[in-house]
Design a protein around this motif. Structure first.
Motif, PDB file in Angstrom:
ATOM      1  N   TRP A   5       0.834  -1.206   0.000  1.00  0.00           N
ATOM      2  CA  TRP A   5       0.000   0.000   0.000  1.00  0.00           C
ATOM      3  C   TRP A   5       0.863   1.248   0.000  1.00  0.00           C
ATOM      4  O   TRP A   5       0.483   2.266  -0.575  1.00  0.00           O
ATOM      5  N   VAL A   6       2.045   1.196   0.610  1.00  0.00           N
ATOM      6  CA  VAL A   6       2.954   2.348   0.604  1.00  0.00           C
ATOM      7  C   VAL A   6       3.494   2.560  -0.810  1.00  0.00           C
ATOM      8  O   VAL A   6       3.544   3.687  -1.312  1.00  0.00           O
ATOM      9  N   ILE A   7       3.871   1.476  -1.449  1.00  0.00           N
ATOM     10  CA  ILE A   7       4.376   1.555  -2.816  1.00  0.00           C
ATOM     11  C   ILE A   7       3.289   2.087  -3.746  1.00  0.00           C
ATOM     12  O   ILE A   7       3.534   2.936  -4.594  1.00  0.00           O
ATOM     13  N   SER A   8       2.063   1.614  -3.554  1.00  0.00           N
ATOM     14  CA  SER A   8       0.940   2.060  -4.371  1.00  0.00           C
ATOM     15  C   SER A   8       0.699   3.561  -4.190  1.00  0.00           C
ATOM     16  O   SER A   8       0.479   4.272  -5.169  1.00  0.00           O
ATOM     17  N   GLN A   9       0.747   4.046  -2.948  1.00  0.00           N
ATOM     18  CA  GLN A   9       0.550   5.477  -2.700  1.00  0.00           C
ATOM     19  C   GLN A   9       1.675   6.294  -3.320  1.00  0.00           C
ATOM     20  O   GLN A   9       1.443   7.355  -3.881  1.00  0.00           O
ATOM     21  N   ALA A  10       2.899   5.797  -3.232  1.00  0.00           N
ATOM     22  CA  ALA A  10       4.035   6.507  -3.829  1.00  0.00           C
ATOM     23  C   ALA A  10       3.881   6.567  -5.349  1.00  0.00           C
ATOM     24  O   ALA A  10       4.144   7.606  -5.969  1.00  0.00           O
ATOM     25  N   ASP A  11       3.454   5.464  -5.944  1.00  0.00           N
ATOM     26  CA  ASP A  11       3.230   5.444  -7.402  1.00  0.00           C
ATOM     27  C   ASP A  11       2.130   6.428  -7.789  1.00  0.00           C
ATOM     28  O   ASP A  11       2.252   7.139  -8.790  1.00  0.00           O
ATOM     29  N   SER A  12       1.075   6.479  -6.997  1.00  0.00           N
ATOM     30  CA  SER A  12      -0.022   7.412  -7.275  1.00  0.00           C
ATOM     31  C   SER A  12       0.454   8.855  -7.158  1.00  0.00           C
ATOM     32  O   SER A  12       0.090   9.699  -7.981  1.00  0.00           O
ATOM     33  N   ALA A  13       1.265   9.124  -6.149  1.00  0.00           N
ATOM     34  CA  ALA A  13       1.790  10.483  -5.969  1.00  0.00           C
ATOM     35  C   ALA A  13       2.681  10.868  -7.142  1.00  0.00           C
ATOM     36  O   ALA A  13       2.591  11.988  -7.659  1.00  0.00           O
ATOM     37  N   ARG A  14       3.533   9.946  -7.582  1.00  0.00           N
ATOM     38  CA  ARG A  14       4.397  10.217  -8.739  1.00  0.00           C
ATOM     39  C   ARG A  14       3.559  10.515  -9.980  1.00  0.00           C
ATOM     40  O   ARG A  14       3.839  11.436 -10.735  1.00  0.00           O
ATOM     41  N   ALA A  15       2.527   9.725 -10.186  1.00  0.00           N
ATOM     42  CA  ALA A  15       1.656   9.923 -11.350  1.00  0.00           C
ATOM     43  C   ALA A  15       0.955  11.283 -11.268  1.00  0.00           C
ATOM     44  O   ALA A  15       0.826  11.982 -12.277  1.00  0.00           O
ATOM     45  N   ALA A  16       0.520  11.670 -10.078  1.00  0.00           N
ATOM     46  CA  ALA A  16      -0.143  12.966  -9.903  1.00  0.00           C
ATOM     47  C   ALA A  16       0.811  14.108 -10.195  1.00  0.00           C
ATOM     48  O   ALA A  16       0.444  15.086 -10.861  1.00  0.00           O
ATOM     49  N   VAL A  17       2.037  13.999  -9.721  1.00  0.00           N
ATOM     50  CA  VAL A  17       3.029  15.050  -9.970  1.00  0.00           C
ATOM     51  C   VAL A  17       3.329  15.139 -11.457  1.00  0.00           C
ATOM     52  O   VAL A  17       3.389  16.235 -12.028  1.00  0.00           O
ATOM     53  N   ASN A  18       3.502  14.004 -12.116  1.00  0.00           N
ATOM     54  CA  ASN A  18       3.761  14.012 -13.562  1.00  0.00           C
ATOM     55  C   ASN A  18       2.593  14.623 -14.325  1.00  0.00           C
ATOM     56  O   ASN A  18       2.780  15.389 -15.268  1.00  0.00           O
TER      57      ASN A  18
END
Length: 81
Positions: A5-18
Motif C-alpha cells: 500500500w505504501v508503494i501504491s501510494q508513492a506510485d499514485s503520488a508520482r503519477a499525480a506530480v507528472n
C-alpha cells in the motif's frame, strides 16, 4: 521492502506530480510571449496544480499543505526550464 500500500501510494503520488507537470507545461506553452508571472498569476497557477494533485488523491484529507508545496515546486520547475 515497504508494504504494497505504501508503494501504491508513492506510485499514485508520482503519477499525480507528472500529470500536474504536464498541465503546467500546457498552460505555459499556450502563452505566446512568456514573462515572469505577477503574484496573482503565480497564485492562480499554483492553485490549479494543487487542486489537480488533490483531485488525483480523491481529495483525501490532511494533504493540503503538501499539495500546495508540491505545486509551488512544480510551477517553479516548469518556469525555469
Amino acid at each position: 521492502m515497504p508494504p504494497s500500500w505504501v508503494i501504491s501510494q508513492a506510485d499514485s503520488a508520482r503519477a499525480a506530480v507528472n500529470s500536474a507537470a504536464t498541465m503546467v507545461d500546457t498552460v505555459i506553452s499556450e502563452s505566446a510571449s512568456y514573462s515572469a508571472p505577477a503574484e496573482a498569476e503565480w497564485h492562480r497557477r499554483i492553485s490549479q496544480v494543487a487542486y489537480h494533485l488533490a483531485e488525483k488523491r480523491q481529495f483525501a484529507t490532511g494533504h493540503a499543505l503538501d499539495d500546495w508545496l508540491a505545486a509551488e515546486q512544480i510551477v517553479r520547475d516548469q518556469l525555469v526550464r
